[in-house]
Design a protein around this motif. Sequence first.
Motif, PDB file in Angstrom:
ATOM      1  N   ASN A   1       0.817  -1.208   0.000  1.00 25.56           N
ATOM      2  CA  ASN A   1       0.000   0.000   0.000  1.00 25.56           C
ATOM      3  C   ASN A   1       0.854   1.261   0.000  1.00 25.56           C
TER       4      ASN A   1
ATOM      5  N   SER B   1      -3.986   5.904   3.562  1.00 24.95           N
ATOM      6  CA  SER B   1      -3.320   4.748   2.964  1.00 24.95           C
ATOM      7  C   SER B   1      -4.276   4.073   1.983  1.00 24.95           C
ATOM      8  N   THR B   2      -3.698   3.461   0.962  1.00 31.02           N
ATOM      9  CA  THR B   2      -4.511   2.641   0.071  1.00 31.02           C
ATOM     10  C   THR B   2      -4.808   1.321   0.767  1.00 31.02           C
ATOM     11  N   GLU B   3      -5.744   0.541   0.228  1.00 29.25           N
ATOM     12  CA  GLU B   3      -6.091  -0.756   0.801  1.00 29.25           C
ATOM     13  C   GLU B   3      -6.027  -1.840  -0.264  1.00 29.25           C
TER      14      GLU B   3
END
Length: 86
Positions: free
Chosen positions: A62, A82-84
């Motif tokens: 991520n 944050s990305t997942e």
Amino acid sequence: MGLMSYACKQPPQSNKTMAIENKKWFLAELNGKAFSNSQDDKKVFLKFNKDIQKIEGFAGCNSFSGVYNLKNDAISLSEMISTEAY
């Protein structure tokens, strides 16, 4: 900070502060053991972007970013996202 300045230029920053900004920092060691990234485009890193006061990075799966503030020898982070990816 309780100082007020009337100068036209900002005072120079300490070498410690300037040394970490606008550089890409790659993870080399984790828990006392060497850390190896096998793919260049997937390297774990973080960067303190001085121009916009943002931290950005990649944690292996991520990406993340947020706002940072440097004061003396301390770094504070806020507004982290944050990305997942799975």
